[in-house]
Design an enzyme around this catalytic site. Structure first.
Site, PDB file in Angstrom:
ATOM      1  N   SER A 107     -19.959  20.934  -5.237  1.00 62.49           N
ATOM      2  CA  SER A 107     -20.576  21.871  -6.178  1.00 62.49           C
ATOM      3  C   SER A 107     -19.481  22.473  -7.060  1.00 62.49           C
ATOM      4  CB  SER A 107     -21.307  22.981  -5.418  1.00 62.49           C
ATOM      5  OG  SER A 107     -20.357  23.817  -4.771  1.00 62.49           O
ATOM      6  N   ASP A 134     -22.471  18.059  -7.631  1.00 61.51           N
ATOM      7  CA  ASP A 134     -23.765  18.669  -7.306  1.00 61.51           C
ATOM      8  C   ASP A 134     -24.034  19.831  -8.280  1.00 61.51           C
ATOM      9  OD1 ASP A 134     -26.019  19.097  -5.723  1.00 61.51           O
ATOM     10  OD2 ASP A 134     -24.965  20.440  -4.333  1.00 61.51           O
ATOM     11  N   HIS A 135     -25.188  19.813  -8.910  1.00 60.12           N
ATOM     12  CA  HIS A 135     -25.606  20.909  -9.810  1.00 60.12           C
ATOM     13  C   HIS A 135     -24.613  21.221 -10.929  1.00 60.12           C
ATOM     14  CE1 HIS A 135     -29.164  21.943  -7.512  1.00 60.12           C
ATOM     15  NE2 HIS A 135     -28.441  21.844  -6.413  1.00 60.12           N
ATOM     16  N   ASP A 157     -27.796  19.559 -14.059  1.00 55.01           N
ATOM     17  CA  ASP A 157     -28.971  20.338 -13.676  1.00 55.01           C
ATOM     18  C   ASP A 157     -29.327  21.289 -14.808  1.00 55.01           C
ATOM     19  OD1 ASP A 157     -30.917  21.897 -12.659  1.00 55.01           O
ATOM     20  OD2 ASP A 157     -29.817  22.549 -10.873  1.00 55.01           O
ATOM     21  N   GLU A 216     -32.654  16.743 -13.180  1.00 57.92           N
ATOM     22  CA  GLU A 216     -33.685  17.474 -12.417  1.00 57.92           C
ATOM     23  C   GLU A 216     -34.796  17.967 -13.322  1.00 57.92           C
ATOM     24  OE1 GLU A 216     -32.391  20.111  -9.306  1.00 57.92           O
ATOM     25  OE2 GLU A 216     -34.111  21.456  -9.568  1.00 57.92           O
ATOM     26  N   HIS A 241     -33.506  17.986  -3.191  1.00 58.43           N
ATOM     27  CA  HIS A 241     -32.533  19.052  -2.918  1.00 58.43           C
ATOM     28  C   HIS A 241     -33.126  19.993  -1.888  1.00 58.43           C
ATOM     29  CE1 HIS A 241     -29.408  18.727  -6.160  1.00 58.43           C
ATOM     30  NE2 HIS A 241     -30.244  17.738  -6.471  1.00 58.43           N
ATOM     31  N   SER A 299     -32.348  21.074   3.943  1.00 53.94           N
ATOM     32  CA  SER A 299     -31.913  21.431   5.300  1.00 53.94           C
ATOM     33  C   SER A 299     -33.118  21.854   6.132  1.00 53.94           C
ATOM     34  CB  SER A 299     -30.890  22.578   5.246  1.00 53.94           C
ATOM     35  OG  SER A 299     -29.597  22.043   4.991  1.00 53.94           O
ATOM     36  N   SER A 310     -26.843  23.480   3.931  1.00 49.98           N
ATOM     37  CA  SER A 310     -27.019  24.647   4.818  1.00 49.98           C
ATOM     38  C   SER A 310     -26.948  24.279   6.295  1.00 49.98           C
ATOM     39  CB  SER A 310     -28.354  25.344   4.525  1.00 49.98           C
ATOM     40  OG  SER A 310     -28.353  25.856   3.216  1.00 49.98           O
TER      41      SER A 310
HETATM   42  P1  13P Z   1     -29.790  23.064   1.528  1.00 47.37           P
HETATM   43  O1  13P Z   1     -29.423  24.462   1.168  1.00 47.37           O
HETATM   44  O2  13P Z   1     -31.212  22.982   1.991  1.00 47.37           O
HETATM   45  O3  13P Z   1     -28.852  22.438   2.501  1.00 47.37           O
HETATM   46  O4  13P Z   1     -29.725  22.187   0.177  1.00 47.37           O
HETATM   47  C1  13P Z   1     -28.504  21.674  -0.279  1.00 47.37           C
HETATM   48  C2  13P Z   1     -28.605  21.130  -1.648  1.00 47.37           C
HETATM   49  O5  13P Z   1     -29.652  20.905  -2.208  1.00 47.37           O
HETATM   50  C3  13P Z   1     -27.338  20.854  -2.331  1.00 47.37           C
HETATM   51  O6  13P Z   1     -27.538  20.473  -3.655  1.00 47.37           O
HETATM   52  O1  G3H Z   2     -27.245  23.499  -3.763  1.00 45.34           O
HETATM   53  C1  G3H Z   2     -26.240  24.121  -3.505  1.00 45.34           C
HETATM   54  C2  G3H Z   2     -25.309  23.682  -2.418  1.00 45.34           C
HETATM   55  O2  G3H Z   2     -25.742  24.134  -1.169  1.00 45.34           O
HETATM   56  C3  G3H Z   2     -23.918  24.121  -2.743  1.00 45.34           C
HETATM   57  O3  G3H Z   2     -23.775  25.468  -2.521  1.00 45.34           O
HETATM   58  O4  G3H Z   2     -22.919  26.305  -4.700  1.00 45.34           O
HETATM   59  O5  G3H Z   2     -22.583  27.610  -2.573  1.00 45.34           O
HETATM   60  O6  G3H Z   2     -21.310  25.485  -2.973  1.00 45.34           O
HETATM   61  P1  G3H Z   2     -22.570  26.279  -3.252  1.00 45.34           P
HETATM   62 ZN    ZN Z   3     -29.243  21.348  -4.576  1.00 46.25          ZN
END
Ligand code: 13P
Ligand code: G3H
Ligand code: ZN
Length: 311
Positions: A50, A82-83, A104, A134, A213, A216, A259
Site C-alpha cells: 500500500s 495496492d490502492h 483506485d 475499482e 478487497h 479478511s 487484517s
Molecule cells: P482486509 O482489511 O479485509 O484484510 O482487506 C485488505 C485489502 O483489501 C487490501 O487491499
Molecule cells: O486496503 C488496505 C490494506 O489493508 C492496507 O492497509 O493502507 O494501512 O497499509 P494500509
Molecule cells: Zn483493499
C-alpha cells in the site's frame, strides 16, 4: 524465476475455479511468513504494497525483500501496488519494478474514474505492467481514509462492461459487501455477500478476472486471544470463509487479505509478552509472529483460495 504479472495466474485461476491470495507486506517477517507458506504449498502469489507500506518500509527495501523471497522459494510472485490513488504513485511503482498496480479511483465520479484509470493503463501497458481498477465503493479504512457504511455502494453490473472497454484495465475490483479492516459487519447481523451482483458482473464480463478487497475473515479465536492478552477489540467480525471459497470458485481470481495477518501477528506478540515479560530481544517475539503469519497464509491457501499446487 523473476517477478511475474498476474495475467497467466488469473487465466488459470478463472478456468480452474480458484483464486490467488494477495497479501499485504510491510516488513521482512511478513514477507517471509507469507512466502514460506506459499513456497511449501506451491501456491502462486501476489504480494501487495500500500501507499502506507511504501512510506513505512521504503520502496527499495520492499522490492529487495520480495526479490529475496523469490530466490528462496522459487515461486511465481507478482508485486502489486495496492490502492494507488494517483497517476504519479502508480508511475513511480511501475518505474520502480512492480509488475502490477491498482489505480483506485472508485470514490470519483464514473467519468473521472475512467479517465484516471485509462491514463494509468496506457502508461502501465507500455511497460508490460498490468492494472487493477475499482468500480463501486467499499466501507472501512484504508490508509487512514475512512468510508462510512452509508457512503459505500455496491458495484452496478450495468456499468462494468463500458468501464472495462473504455479503460482497458486487466482486472476489476468490485463491491459486493466486503469492507476493509476488522469491523466489517455489525455484531449480531449475519454477514452475506451479494452473489447476485457477482453473477451479474460475471455475465457482463465473461472470462474477466474479478478482485475482492476487504476479504479478511477476522477469525474469532484471534480476536479472543488478543483480548485475553490485554487487547480490546470489541465486535470484530469478518467475511465468512465459505462465502470467500464460493467467490473463488466463480469469477473472483484475486482475494485481498491484510487484517487477518495483522491479527495473527498481534495475537502472537501479545501472547508472547504476557508469557515472557522479561524478553526484549525482538527475535524472541518476531519468530513466533512470523510462524503465526505462515500458518494463517497456509490456511487461506488450502481452505479458502484453493490455489495450493497451482504454481
Ligand atoms: P482486509 O482489511 O479485509 O484484510 O482487506 C485488505 C485489502 O483489501 C487490501 O487491499
Ligand atoms: O486496503 C488496505 C490494506 O489493508 C492496507 O492497509 O493502507 O494501512 O497499509 P494500509
Ligand atoms: Zn483493499
Amino acid at each position: 524465476m523473476g517477478l511475474v504479472t498476474t495475467t497467466d495466474m488469473f487465466k488459470k485461476a478463472y478456468d480452474g475455479g480458484y483464486a490467488i491470495g494477495a497479501f499485504n507486506v510491510n516488513n521482512m517477517e511478513i514477507v517471509q511468513g507469507i512466502t514460506e507458506a506459499a513456497g511449501e504449498l506451491r501456491a502462486p502469489l501476489i504480494l501487495q504494497v500500500s501507499k502506507g507500506a511504501r512510506q513505512y518500509a521504503n520502496h527499495t527495501y520492499l522490492m529487495k525483500l520480495v526479490e529475496a523471497a523469490i530466490i528462496e522459494n522459487d515461486l511465481p510472485i507478482a508485486m502489486h501496488l495496492d490502492h494507488g490513488d494517483t497517476f504519479e504513485l502508480c508511475k513511480s511503482c511501475i518505474d520502480g519494478g512492480f509488475t502490477s498496480v491498482m489505480i483506485d479511483a472508485s470514490s470519483k465520479p464514473f467519468e473521472e474514474n475512467i479517465a484516471l484509470t485509462k491514463q494509468v493503463v496506457e502508461y502501465a501497458h507500455d511497460k508490460g505492467v498490468v492494472v487493477e481498477a475499482e468500480l463501486g465503493t467499499l466501507a472501512g479504512i484504508e490508509d487512514e481514509v475512512q468510508v462510512s457504511e452509508e457512503d459505500s455502494s455496491y458495484t452496478r453490473p450495468e456499468e462494468v462492461e463500458e468501464f472495462v472497454d473504455r479503460t482497458g484495465c486487466d482486472s476489476l475490483a468490485i463491491a459486493i459487501g466486503t469492507s476493509h479492516g476488522a469491523y466489517k459487519f455489525k455484531p449480531g447481523t449475519k454477514p452475506q455477500l451479494r452473489f447476485d451482483v457477482l453473477e451479474e458482473v460475471e455475465k457482463k464480463l465473461p472470462g474477466f478476472p474479478i478482485v475482492l478487497h476487504g476479504a479478511s475473515s477476522v477469525p474469532q479465536e484471534f480476536v479472543e486471544k488478543i483480548n485475553k492478552f490485554g487487547g480490546n477489540m470489541p465486535g470484530a467480525i469478518g467475511v465468512p470463509e465459505d462465502q470467500l471459497r464460493k467467490a473463488a470458485s466463480m469469477a473472483v481470481c484475486k482475494i485481498n487479505i491484510d487484517s487477518d495477518l495483522r491479527l495473527a501477528m498481534t495475537a502472537s506478540i501479545r501472547e508472547h509478552f504476557t508469557e515472557h515479560p522479561d524478553h526484549f530481544d525482538p527475535r524472541q517475539y518476531l519468530k513466533p509472529a512470523r510462524e503465526a503469519i505462515k500458518a494463517m497464509v497456509a490456511h487461506k491457501i488450502k481452505d479458502v483460495l484453493g490455489c495450493d499446487g497451482k504454481a
